[in-house]
Each structure stands twice: as C-alpha cells, then as structure tokens.
Design a protein around this motif. Sequence first.
Motif, PDB file in Angstrom:
ATOM      1  N   ALA A  34       0.787  -1.237   0.000  1.00 48.09           N
ATOM      2  CA  ALA A  34       0.000   0.000   0.000  1.00 48.09           C
ATOM      3  C   ALA A  34       0.817   1.285   0.000  1.00 48.09           C
ATOM      4  CB  ALA A  34      -0.934   0.021   1.204  1.00 48.09           C
ATOM      5  N   LYS A  35       0.395   2.178  -0.859  1.00 49.77           N
ATOM      6  CA  LYS A  35       0.965   3.522  -0.917  1.00 49.77           C
ATOM      7  C   LYS A  35       0.741   4.256   0.411  1.00 49.77           C
ATOM      8  CE  LYS A  35      -1.054   6.154  -3.879  1.00 49.77           C
ATOM      9  NZ  LYS A  35      -1.508   6.996  -4.995  1.00 49.77           N
ATOM     10  N   ASN A  36      -0.382   3.947   1.097  1.00 47.31           N
ATOM     11  CA  ASN A  36      -0.703   4.601   2.368  1.00 47.31           C
ATOM     12  C   ASN A  36      -0.005   3.963   3.566  1.00 47.31           C
ATOM     13  OD1 ASN A  36      -2.328   6.352   0.995  1.00 47.31           O
ATOM     14  ND2 ASN A  36      -4.259   5.462   1.665  1.00 47.31           N
ATOM     15  N   GLY A  37       0.809   2.934   3.327  1.00 49.34           N
ATOM     16  CA  GLY A  37       1.581   2.329   4.405  1.00 49.34           C
ATOM     17  C   GLY A  37       0.881   1.170   5.079  1.00 49.34           C
ATOM     18  N   ILE A  38       1.231   0.971   6.335  1.00 46.75           N
ATOM     19  CA  ILE A  38       0.759  -0.164   7.126  1.00 46.75           C
ATOM     20  C   ILE A  38      -0.456   0.252   7.942  1.00 46.75           C
ATOM     21  CG2 ILE A  38       1.356  -1.682   9.045  1.00 46.75           C
ATOM     22  CD1 ILE A  38       4.319  -1.347   8.098  1.00 46.75           C
ATOM     23  N   GLY A  39      -1.456  -0.620   7.954  1.00 41.20           N
ATOM     24  CA  GLY A  39      -2.632  -0.365   8.773  1.00 41.20           C
ATOM     25  C   GLY A  39      -3.732  -1.343   8.451  1.00 41.20           C
ATOM     26  N   SER A  44      -8.792   2.605   5.016  1.00 43.10           N
ATOM     27  CA  SER A  44      -7.493   3.268   5.223  1.00 43.10           C
ATOM     28  C   SER A  44      -6.621   3.219   3.977  1.00 43.10           C
ATOM     29  CB  SER A  44      -6.738   2.611   6.388  1.00 43.10           C
ATOM     30  OG  SER A  44      -6.383   1.277   6.057  1.00 43.10           O
ATOM     31  N   GLY A  45      -6.864   2.253   3.096  1.00 45.39           N
ATOM     32  CA  GLY A  45      -5.987   2.067   1.941  1.00 45.39           C
ATOM     33  C   GLY A  45      -4.620   1.549   2.334  1.00 45.39           C
ATOM     34  N   CYS A  46      -4.521   0.937   3.507  1.00 43.67           N
ATOM     35  CA  CYS A  46      -3.248   0.430   4.029  1.00 43.67           C
ATOM     36  C   CYS A  46      -3.199  -1.099   3.941  1.00 43.67           C
ATOM     37  CB  CYS A  46      -3.081   0.839   5.490  1.00 43.67           C
ATOM     38  SG  CYS A  46      -2.926   2.617   5.753  1.00 43.67           S
ATOM     39  N   THR A  47      -1.987  -1.634   3.998  1.00 44.25           N
ATOM     40  CA  THR A  47      -1.776  -3.083   4.036  1.00 44.25           C
ATOM     41  C   THR A  47      -1.718  -3.534   5.498  1.00 44.25           C
ATOM     42  OG1 THR A  47      -0.564  -3.043   1.940  1.00 44.25           O
ATOM     43  CG2 THR A  47      -0.228  -4.969   3.353  1.00 44.25           C
ATOM     44  N   PRO A  48      -2.527  -4.546   5.860  1.00 49.73           N
ATOM     45  CA  PRO A  48      -2.565  -5.004   7.254  1.00 49.73           C
ATOM     46  C   PRO A  48      -1.408  -5.931   7.602  1.00 49.73           C
ATOM     47  CG  PRO A  48      -4.063  -6.306   5.930  1.00 49.73           C
ATOM     48  CD  PRO A  48      -3.497  -5.247   5.014  1.00 49.73           C
ATOM     49  N   LEU A  49      -0.912  -5.802   8.812  1.00 50.79           N
ATOM     50  CA  LEU A  49       0.124  -6.692   9.326  1.00 50.79           C
ATOM     51  C   LEU A  49      -0.508  -7.922   9.970  1.00 50.79           C
ATOM     52  CD1 LEU A  49       2.529  -4.148  11.075  1.00 50.79           C
ATOM     53  CD2 LEU A  49       2.813  -5.217   8.826  1.00 50.79           C
ATOM     54  N   GLY A  50       0.335  -8.886  10.298  1.00 44.98           N
ATOM     55  CA  GLY A  50      -0.081 -10.005  11.130  1.00 44.98           C
ATOM     56  C   GLY A  50      -0.310 -11.304  10.396  1.00 44.98           C
ATOM     57  N   ARG A  51      -0.926 -12.229  11.139  1.00 49.26           N
ATOM     58  CA  ARG A  51      -1.156 -13.590  10.660  1.00 49.26           C
ATOM     59  C   ARG A  51      -2.466 -13.677   9.882  1.00 49.26           C
ATOM     60  NH1 ARG A  51      -2.195 -17.226  14.143  1.00 49.26           N
ATOM     61  NH2 ARG A  51      -2.864 -15.801  15.765  1.00 49.26           N
ATOM     62  N   HIS A  52      -2.376 -14.276   8.705  1.00 49.64           N
ATOM     63  CA  HIS A  52      -3.513 -14.469   7.813  1.00 49.64           C
ATOM     64  C   HIS A  52      -3.470 -15.880   7.227  1.00 49.64           C
ATOM     65  CE1 HIS A  52      -2.765 -10.095   7.709  1.00 49.64           C
ATOM     66  NE2 HIS A  52      -4.047  -9.962   7.406  1.00 49.64           N
ATOM     67  N   ILE A  53      -4.503 -16.217   6.491  1.00 53.50           N
ATOM     68  CA  ILE A  53      -4.498 -17.407   5.645  1.00 53.50           C
ATOM     69  C   ILE A  53      -5.013 -17.019   4.260  1.00 53.50           C
ATOM     70  CG2 ILE A  53      -4.792 -19.097   7.499  1.00 53.50           C
ATOM     71  CD1 ILE A  53      -7.795 -19.288   6.548  1.00 53.50           C
ATOM     72  N   ILE A  54      -4.709 -17.870   3.283  1.00 57.13           N
ATOM     73  CA  ILE A  54      -5.327 -17.735   1.968  1.00 57.13           C
ATOM     74  C   ILE A  54      -6.732 -18.321   2.118  1.00 57.13           C
ATOM     75  CG2 ILE A  54      -5.290 -18.435  -0.462  1.00 57.13           C
ATOM     76  CD1 ILE A  54      -2.917 -16.601   0.283  1.00 57.13           C
ATOM     77  N   ALA A  55      -7.739 -17.461   2.148  1.00 57.58           N
ATOM     78  CA  ALA A  55      -9.118 -17.905   2.348  1.00 57.58           C
ATOM     79  C   ALA A  55      -9.720 -18.448   1.066  1.00 57.58           C
ATOM     80  CB  ALA A  55      -9.968 -16.757   2.879  1.00 57.58           C
ATOM     81  N   GLN A  56      -9.398 -17.798  -0.064  1.00 62.16           N
ATOM     82  CA  GLN A  56      -9.932 -18.235  -1.345  1.00 62.16           C
ATOM     83  C   GLN A  56      -8.928 -17.982  -2.451  1.00 62.16           C
ATOM     84  OE1 GLN A  56     -14.014 -16.148  -0.878  1.00 62.16           O
ATOM     85  NE2 GLN A  56     -14.304 -17.725  -2.447  1.00 62.16           N
TER      86      GLN A  56
END
Length: 168
Positions: A34-39, A44-56
């Motif tokens: 994201a151009k808007n940074g982390i969030g 917000s237009g931000c990229t989220p941090l943390g643990r995820h899974i590929i849901a689909q």
Amino acid sequence: MKDFDKHIIINIAKQSLSLYKHDVKICQYGVSTAKNGIGSQQDSGCTPLGRHIIAQKIGGHEPINAVFVGRVPTGEIHSAEFGADYPERDWILTRILWLQGLEEGINKGSNDKGGCDTYQRYIYIHGTPDNESMDLPLSHGCVRMRNQDIVELYDKIEEGVAVTIIAS
C-alpha cells in the motif's frame, strides 16, 4: 490433501513475498504493497500486518492479464493500450488470493477504531499491469505481483496456507 508445511511471508520494508516449505525458502517475488503504508482499519488504503491465511483462490483457469471486478472475470484482457483507455481503474488481474486475518482486533473483526477485518476489506494478493512498478508501495492496500509471478505462486499453494505480513 492440503500442504500446511508451506507458508508465505510478506515483508513490507523489502517489498517482497517469500514462499517457504519446512522453513526453507523455495521462491521469492517482488511485490507492491500500500501507498498509504501499514494499517488495518476499514477504508485506510493500508496493508494489514499479522497472521492471515489464503481464504480463497480465484481465477485459476483465466488467461494471463484477465481483468477482475468484484472477484469476477469481466472477459476483458488487460494490455497497455487498454489500460491507457481507463487510467482511473485499479487493475486486479490474472489471479486473486483473498486473505483472511486471524488476529481478532488486529486484522479480524473490529477494534476501538472500527472495522479492521482483512477479509471484509477485500485485501488480496493479485496480479497487476506489467508496466506497474514492483518494489515500491503503490497499491490501495492489496499486495500486487507481476502476472507471471502470481500464476506461479497460485499453482504452488492451496487455500488455507498461512500468510504473515511483517513490517521489516
């Protein structure tokens, strides 16, 4: 059978996505976050941090440069000329890996600031036009990849694979 020995790490500082199997890096790609940074907050237009899974996983039988709107292929095929005709569009091309957050109040559900749910925010790993820069944060929150790279990654993983997004 799902292969949960694989996991993905997206490093925002390095603008890289690495796929690991049994903690051994098997490939790495340049990305654009994201151009808007982390969030993680809604809108917000931000990229989220943390643990995820590929849901689909979406688009496995579509051609390279297939255009998606609302996760549905439009039948259009992106080219530089086509893209120039629609400069306002945020292109989602070729394949979509839809992320789901696993951490309540961080990237799932909501927190005291409102919605922070990666899945509800429609945060994907997806293809982007080949003339777009990689290694620079330019997206609206998603993780953009080269079209050939997203096809390769898509074919190497399954739904349920862990994805961790780190700042550095």
